[in-house]
Design a protein around this motif. Structure first.
Motif, PDB file in Angstrom:
ATOM      1  N   GLY A  76       2.804   9.527  -1.006  1.00 37.95           N
ATOM      2  CA  GLY A  76       1.837   9.178  -2.045  1.00 37.95           C
ATOM      3  C   GLY A  76       2.487   8.666  -3.314  1.00 37.95           C
TER       4      GLY A  76
ATOM      5  N   ILE B 250      -2.785   5.399   6.558  1.00 42.01           N
ATOM      6  CA  ILE B 250      -1.765   6.433   6.328  1.00 42.01           C
ATOM      7  C   ILE B 250      -1.583   7.319   7.556  1.00 42.01           C
ATOM      8  CG2 ILE B 250      -1.391   8.602   5.049  1.00 42.01           C
ATOM      9  CD1 ILE B 250      -0.293   6.340   3.523  1.00 42.01           C
TER      10      ILE B 250
ATOM     11  N   LYS C 152       7.865   6.583   0.957  1.00 37.12           N
ATOM     12  CA  LYS C 152       7.175   6.731  -0.326  1.00 37.12           C
ATOM     13  C   LYS C 152       5.663   6.588  -0.179  1.00 37.12           C
ATOM     14  CE  LYS C 152      10.867   5.858  -3.546  1.00 37.12           C
ATOM     15  NZ  LYS C 152      11.196   5.325  -4.843  1.00 37.12           N
ATOM     16  N   MET C 153       5.219   5.762   0.741  1.00 34.90           N
ATOM     17  CA  MET C 153       3.773   5.667   0.995  1.00 34.90           C
ATOM     18  C   MET C 153       3.256   6.989   1.548  1.00 34.90           C
ATOM     19  SD  MET C 153       3.009   1.947   2.597  1.00 34.90           S
ATOM     20  CE  MET C 153       3.824   0.528   1.918  1.00 34.90           C
TER      21      MET C 153
ATOM     22  N   VAL D 142       4.022  -2.441   4.994  1.00 35.53           N
ATOM     23  CA  VAL D 142       4.259  -1.682   6.230  1.00 35.53           C
ATOM     24  C   VAL D 142       4.670  -2.631   7.346  1.00 35.53           C
ATOM     25  CG1 VAL D 142       3.138  -0.314   8.039  1.00 35.53           C
ATOM     26  CG2 VAL D 142       2.741   0.234   5.634  1.00 35.53           C
TER      27      VAL D 142
ATOM     28  N   ILE E  98       3.800   5.651  -3.661  1.00 31.27           N
ATOM     29  CA  ILE E  98       3.332   4.271  -3.820  1.00 31.27           C
ATOM     30  C   ILE E  98       2.081   4.123  -2.956  1.00 31.27           C
ATOM     31  CG2 ILE E  98       5.602   3.299  -4.384  1.00 31.27           C
ATOM     32  CD1 ILE E  98       5.833   2.275  -1.516  1.00 31.27           C
ATOM     33  N   PRO E  99       1.182   3.222  -3.341  1.00 30.78           N
ATOM     34  CA  PRO E  99      -0.052   3.072  -2.560  1.00 30.78           C
ATOM     35  C   PRO E  99       0.200   2.431  -1.196  1.00 30.78           C
ATOM     36  CG  PRO E  99      -0.002   1.504  -4.383  1.00 30.78           C
ATOM     37  CD  PRO E  99       1.211   2.374  -4.522  1.00 30.78           C
ATOM     38  N   TYR E 100      -0.682   2.757  -0.263  1.00 41.80           N
ATOM     39  CA  TYR E 100      -0.594   2.153   1.065  1.00 41.80           C
ATOM     40  C   TYR E 100      -0.756   0.645   0.924  1.00 41.80           C
ATOM     41  CZ  TYR E 100      -1.353   1.119   5.953  1.00 41.80           C
ATOM     42  OH  TYR E 100      -1.236   0.602   7.219  1.00 41.80           O
ATOM     43  N   ASP E 101       0.133  -0.094   1.586  1.00 42.98           N
ATOM     44  CA  ASP E 101       0.140  -1.559   1.525  1.00 42.98           C
ATOM     45  C   ASP E 101       0.440  -2.074   2.930  1.00 42.98           C
ATOM     46  OD1 ASP E 101       0.865  -4.268   1.280  1.00 42.98           O
ATOM     47  OD2 ASP E 101       1.982  -3.961  -0.572  1.00 42.98           O
ATOM     48  N   GLN E 102      -0.573  -2.585   3.593  1.00 42.73           N
ATOM     49  CA  GLN E 102      -0.425  -3.014   4.981  1.00 42.73           C
ATOM     50  C   GLN E 102       0.655  -4.072   5.143  1.00 42.73           C
ATOM     51  OE1 GLN E 102      -2.216  -1.644   7.723  1.00 42.73           O
ATOM     52  NE2 GLN E 102      -0.537  -2.671   8.766  1.00 42.73           N
TER      53      GLN E 102
ATOM     54  N   VAL F  88      10.064   2.299   1.565  1.00 43.23           N
ATOM     55  CA  VAL F  88       8.739   1.716   1.778  1.00 43.23           C
ATOM     56  C   VAL F  88       7.819   2.731   2.465  1.00 43.23           C
ATOM     57  CG1 VAL F  88       7.442  -0.158   2.876  1.00 43.23           C
ATOM     58  CG2 VAL F  88       9.669  -0.635   1.859  1.00 43.23           C
ATOM     59  N   ILE F  89       8.114   3.049   3.700  1.00 39.88           N
ATOM     60  CA  ILE F  89       7.217   3.909   4.487  1.00 39.88           C
ATOM     61  C   ILE F  89       7.207   5.339   3.945  1.00 39.88           C
ATOM     62  CG2 ILE F  89       6.811   4.881   6.769  1.00 39.88           C
ATOM     63  CD1 ILE F  89       7.955   2.233   7.939  1.00 39.88           C
TER      64      ILE F  89
END
Length: 149
Positions: free
Chosen positions: A49, A123, A45-46, A58, A51-55, A42-43
């Motif tokens: 870049g 990010i 890969k964000m 996170v 996967i897109p940032y996803d609050q 999760v963290i």
């Protein structure tokens, strides 16, 4: 006949002990894999870049880490004396040779998680949080995790 029953019983007890040891090793591996998923799938890969940032993701990853890290000491209370079949990483026997030191590694990880919880908003702050948590995880992994293959 009686001898065969005794031998069969002994074999079953031995097989049961081996299965119990493997179950303990699997529980330990599963806990570490779940934490690795939060940190690296999760963290990580964000941050790369991938996967897109996803609050929400996170926040969930940090909450999962917060809930699972305190379970390390009890999950690693018993030495399974074997590794999970085909695992990439395993537990060093040093854990049970110096259990107090091993157990002392968990509170700093929990503190690093609680220090960043609720502060990650983008990010840049995710990178700071990741580095902080990862540094504490590495303190333990450098000593108590072994690469199996």
């Amino acid at each position: 006949m009686r001898r065969m029953v005794v031998v069969a019983g002994a074999l079953l007890l031995g097989a049961g002990a081996v299965m119990a040891q493997q179950d303990i090793a699997v529980q330990q591996d599963n806990l570490m894999r779940a934490q690795g998923k939060s940190m690296y799938v999760v963290i990580g890969k964000m941050l790369k870049g991938e996967i897109p940032y996803d609050q929400k993701a996170v926040d969930t990853a940090i909450a999962d880490l917060e809930a699972s890290v305190p379970k390390i000491a009890t999950t690693f209370a018993t030495n399974p004396k074997e590794d999970v079949v085909n695992a990439t990483y395993g537990s060093s026997q040093k854990i049970w040779q110096n259990k107090a030191d091993f157990d002392s590694k968990t509170p700093p990880v929990s503190k690093a998680i609680s220090d960043v919880k609720g502060k990650v908003k983008n990010i840049a702050s995710l990178k700071v949080a990741y580095d902080s948590i990862q540094a504490k995880c590495t303190d333990c992994h450098d000593t108590y995790r072994v690469k199996l293959k």
